[in-house]
Write a protein that holds these residues in place. Sequence first.
Motif, PDB file in Angstrom:
ATOM      1  N   VAL B  14       0.853  -1.202   0.000  1.00  0.00           N
ATOM      2  CA  VAL B  14       0.000   0.000   0.000  1.00  0.00           C
ATOM      3  C   VAL B  14       0.884   1.246   0.000  1.00  0.00           C
ATOM      4  O   VAL B  14       0.617   2.216  -0.720  1.00  0.00           O
ATOM      5  CB  VAL B  14      -0.968   0.001   1.214  1.00  0.00           C
ATOM      6  N   ALA B  15       1.977   1.201   0.795  1.00  0.00           N
ATOM      7  CA  ALA B  15       2.877   2.366   0.873  1.00  0.00           C
ATOM      8  C   ALA B  15       3.508   2.663  -0.489  1.00  0.00           C
ATOM      9  O   ALA B  15       3.505   3.810  -0.934  1.00  0.00           O
ATOM     10  CB  ALA B  15       3.965   2.104   1.914  1.00  0.00           C
ATOM     11  N   SER B  17       2.437   1.708  -3.506  1.00  0.00           N
ATOM     12  CA  SER B  17       1.407   2.124  -4.472  1.00  0.00           C
ATOM     13  C   SER B  17       0.998   3.579  -4.235  1.00  0.00           C
ATOM     14  O   SER B  17       0.853   4.348  -5.182  1.00  0.00           O
ATOM     15  CB  SER B  17       0.162   1.248  -4.353  1.00  0.00           C
ATOM     16  N   THR B  18       0.809   3.935  -2.953  1.00  0.00           N
ATOM     17  CA  THR B  18       0.403   5.310  -2.629  1.00  0.00           C
ATOM     18  C   THR B  18       1.475   6.289  -3.090  1.00  0.00           C
ATOM     19  O   THR B  18       1.173   7.313  -3.706  1.00  0.00           O
ATOM     20  CB  THR B  18       0.181   5.455  -1.103  1.00  0.00           C
ATOM     21  N   TYR B  19       2.732   5.929  -2.821  1.00  0.00           N
ATOM     22  CA  TYR B  19       3.829   6.819  -3.213  1.00  0.00           C
ATOM     23  C   TYR B  19       3.892   6.975  -4.731  1.00  0.00           C
ATOM     24  O   TYR B  19       4.033   8.095  -5.241  1.00  0.00           O
ATOM     25  CB  TYR B  19       5.165   6.277  -2.677  1.00  0.00           C
ATOM     26  N   MET B  21       1.496   6.689  -6.863  1.00  0.00           N
ATOM     27  CA  MET B  21       0.366   7.487  -7.357  1.00  0.00           C
ATOM     28  C   MET B  21       0.578   8.980  -7.119  1.00  0.00           C
ATOM     29  O   MET B  21      -0.018   9.808  -7.780  1.00  0.00           O
ATOM     30  CB  MET B  21      -0.932   7.011  -6.702  1.00  0.00           C
ATOM     31  N   ARG B  22       1.438   9.313  -6.145  1.00  0.00           N
ATOM     32  CA  ARG B  22       1.767  10.723  -5.904  1.00  0.00           C
ATOM     33  C   ARG B  22       2.956  11.161  -6.766  1.00  0.00           C
ATOM     34  O   ARG B  22       3.034  12.311  -7.179  1.00  0.00           O
ATOM     35  CB  ARG B  22       2.118  10.923  -4.419  1.00  0.00           C
TER      36      ARG B  22
END
Lengths: 223, 108
Positions: B14-15, B17-19, B21-22
């Motif tokens: 999740v970390a 993927s989130t990074y 996407m940013r």
Amino acid sequence: MNRNTGFSNLKKGIILSLPIMLGYIPVGMAFGSSAVSLGFAPLETVLISVLIFAGSSQFALITLMNSSHLMAFIIPVFLNMRHIIYSSIVAHKIKISVPHLTAFGLTDEVFATSVNQEGDEKMLIGLEIGAYFSWIVGTMVGAFGSSKLLEYDSLSRSLSFSLVSLFFGLLIPHLNRREIGSAILGGFIAGMFYLLNQASLGILLAGILSPMIVNLLRGKENE
Amino acid sequence: MNEKMIHLLVIGMVAVSTYLMRFLPIVFRNRIKLDKFAEFLSNSSIAIISALFITSFMSSTTGFLDLPVAIFTLCSVFIFYKLWRNLGLSILIGVLIHFLLSLIFPNL
């Protein structure tokens, strides 16, 4: 840009982050204590905030982890897809020279504050520093203090209910004429699937089907 | 693989993927066209937040006796959010009101 201007913009960003900090500390505490009440170790809880730094998806992660690992991955990622929009908008507004650093702290609140301010990348980083550290501090207080707090059953139940309050609070700004359709549909689909004992699937389908149905209905309205 | 390792793996995924996407939209800012995608994502985020709210609400209120406290708490969150526009403080007040109501009506 000289060094003094850069530092003053960084300071400006940190000062601008004060309202965000005020909001992040209690939510971080609620996250920390909720995670521990759901069975996460305090260190693991802090690690989630350190690595992910995205409030609502962190709450989704801890809520879903015990029921389905796959959904605990898919739903937070799906929720965080809005960051694609944030980063794209910020990248068009501000000249970004250290994207690997600046990108990390682009949360909803940092994005909303930065688009309403005239400033450069240093200001944005200042905003992110304030927001990030308050989120970590809040999580640590909630995670490490919760073992004492959770000894009281009423308090434990109230802290767990903060999760419901958070999702409700995140929903309030969207309760307007344009967006309420997605909210009602999403809630309805999730509620139905919850009753069928398929809560995680319901959340995923809510995210996929609701915008499709809303777009379809809007298309018919416009015909 | 034990449960702890799976937890860490999911958190890591999740970390990352989130990074990404940013990070990726900043790097590829000139190639991304957002017009149609933006509306879908916006509606999808609202629907997911609403779905998470309903699911967590239904799982935390175990019976009809829990409902008055839950509804009163959510009403206060709504009112304080409208007054202050501060999510954190509104939730904090919500937790306090829920706690006080649970103490006053322990059998609910």
